[in-house]
Design an enzyme around this catalytic site. Sequence first.
Site, short mmCIF file in Angstrom:
data_model
loop_
_atom_site.label_atom_id
_atom_site.label_comp_id
_atom_site.label_asym_id
_atom_site.label_seq_id
_atom_site.Cartn_x
_atom_site.Cartn_y
_atom_site.Cartn_z
N GLY A 184 -4.29 -3.74 5.88
CA GLY A 184 -3.28 -3.41 6.89
C GLY A 184 -3.62 -2.15 7.65
N ASP A 238 -7.44 3.04 -3.32
CA ASP A 238 -8.18 3.13 -2.06
C ASP A 238 -8.49 4.59 -1.77
OD1 ASP A 238 -9.29 2.86 0.41
OD2 ASP A 238 -7.47 2.16 1.43
N ASP A 293 -14.25 -1.54 2.84
CA ASP A 293 -13.33 -1.61 3.98
C ASP A 293 -14.07 -1.01 5.18
OD1 ASP A 293 -11.38 -1.02 5.89
OD2 ASP A 293 -9.96 -0.12 4.51
N LYS A 332 -3.28 5.07 -2.66
CA LYS A 332 -4.25 5.90 -1.97
C LYS A 332 -4.64 7.05 -2.91
CE LYS A 332 -4.33 3.87 2.14
NZ LYS A 332 -5.55 3.39 2.79
N SER A 334 0.86 -1.18 0.00
CA SER A 334 0.00 0.00 0.00
C SER A 334 0.90 1.23 0.00
CB SER A 334 -0.88 -0.04 1.25
OG SER A 334 -1.69 1.10 1.32
N GLU A 359 -11.41 0.76 -3.62
CA GLU A 359 -11.76 0.47 -2.23
C GLU A 359 -12.43 1.68 -1.59
OE1 GLU A 359 -8.35 -0.85 -0.04
OE2 GLU A 359 -9.46 -0.98 1.83
N LYS A 405 -10.25 -6.54 7.85
CA LYS A 405 -9.24 -6.11 8.81
C LYS A 405 -9.68 -6.65 10.16
CE LYS A 405 -7.65 -1.91 6.53
NZ LYS A 405 -7.79 -0.43 6.48
N LYS A 444 -1.28 -1.01 -4.22
CA LYS A 444 -2.49 -0.26 -3.83
C LYS A 444 -2.12 1.20 -3.67
CE LYS A 444 -5.08 0.01 0.49
NZ LYS A 444 -5.75 -0.82 1.51
MG MG Z 1 -8.80 0.95 2.97
#
Ligand code: MG
Length: 371
Positions: free
Chosen positions: A293, A191, A241, A166, A138, A216, A265, A164
């Site tokens: 994570g 995400d 999520d 952000k 990530s 996400e 998670k 991944k």
């Molecule tokens: Mg997330």
Amino acid sequence: MAIPFKKIILHRLNMRMIFPFTTSFGTMQDKEFFIVEAVDTEGNRGFGESVSFPIPWYTEETVKSNKDIMEDFLIPILRENPINHPDEVFPLFGRLRGNNMAKAAIEGAVWDLYAKRQGVSLAKALGGEKTQIDVGISIGIQPTITELLEKIEGFLDQGYKRIKLKIKPGHDVEMLRQVRAAFPDTKIMADANSAYTLRDIDLLKQLDDLDLMMIEQPLQHHDIIDHAKLQKEIQTPICLDESIHSLYDAQKAIELGSCKIINIKVGRVGGLSESVKIHDYCEAHGIPVWCGGMLEAGVGRAHNVAITTLSNFVMPGDTAGSSRYWEKDIIKPEVVVKNGSIQVPTGPGIGYEIDEEALEEFRFEKVEYDM
Ligand SMILES: [Mg+2]
């Protein structure tokens, strides 16, 4: 036979991450958290890790609120109610609303202790069968596209199996286009951490050209209604999520068609037992899952490795190697990623030893509770 608890110990640590990590919420570099140690009368020690942040920007919980909840409620419940199996912990805690990360920290220590008492790995105790797991990485929001492309290149060289990224308004479609152009065959997902609304639907539709594995949590952090509307309009699979706090939430989201993938998670859903239930339900309904994570140190990372060995964790998770985040981790050996995979330890419990020296170095508070 009831697990003969002798003590619960809360170790409060502060560790500095190698890189500051930026999401649509903000930037953090110091990670404060609890290691929960459950000790039995025979001297076995089980470990869990709290994953909330000091600021309640992911869920309502904080490091401080976790301590109050553990000390005032969860530890007394465990003291007063003998249990034979860790699956009994979450239902006992169920009389208290929310505070899933505090519950998961304690339950995680009980699971590790239980597996050690049985002489089996935590992965096996949870029903997992994989001997190695595939992992991705990530990457937080970077100051420039050049820095981002360099970072991605570096992680792909290390073998990570998916990237991944952000995103937030202003750092989204154009950035992803450039990444896709530079890495045409890489598994990429984005995400958003709830940074968009249905008013952004035209922008979110543009993601469909980029062949993303998923987007996400694009919309509000408790929402499953608008996500269902959005999923009908876009091809890119939505992964939830923040909206999924329980098996119940997962059932409703799947029923509504709010997502095609779920990020499990352990802390967010209240522990390993509830994670297994969500995993099983998703598997029965054709919804793949992966393990997200929370910038964990070694103990939390080891728990993530164990849960990811279950069969429906078919997409690479966020569980990078220790060295991605930490100069020095609190477990021995550290979690190591080779060619994008982690070998699942086979020793009892989490299968990693606590590095007592590191634990002491990063610890600034220790409280013991007799059971
Ligand atoms: Mg997330």
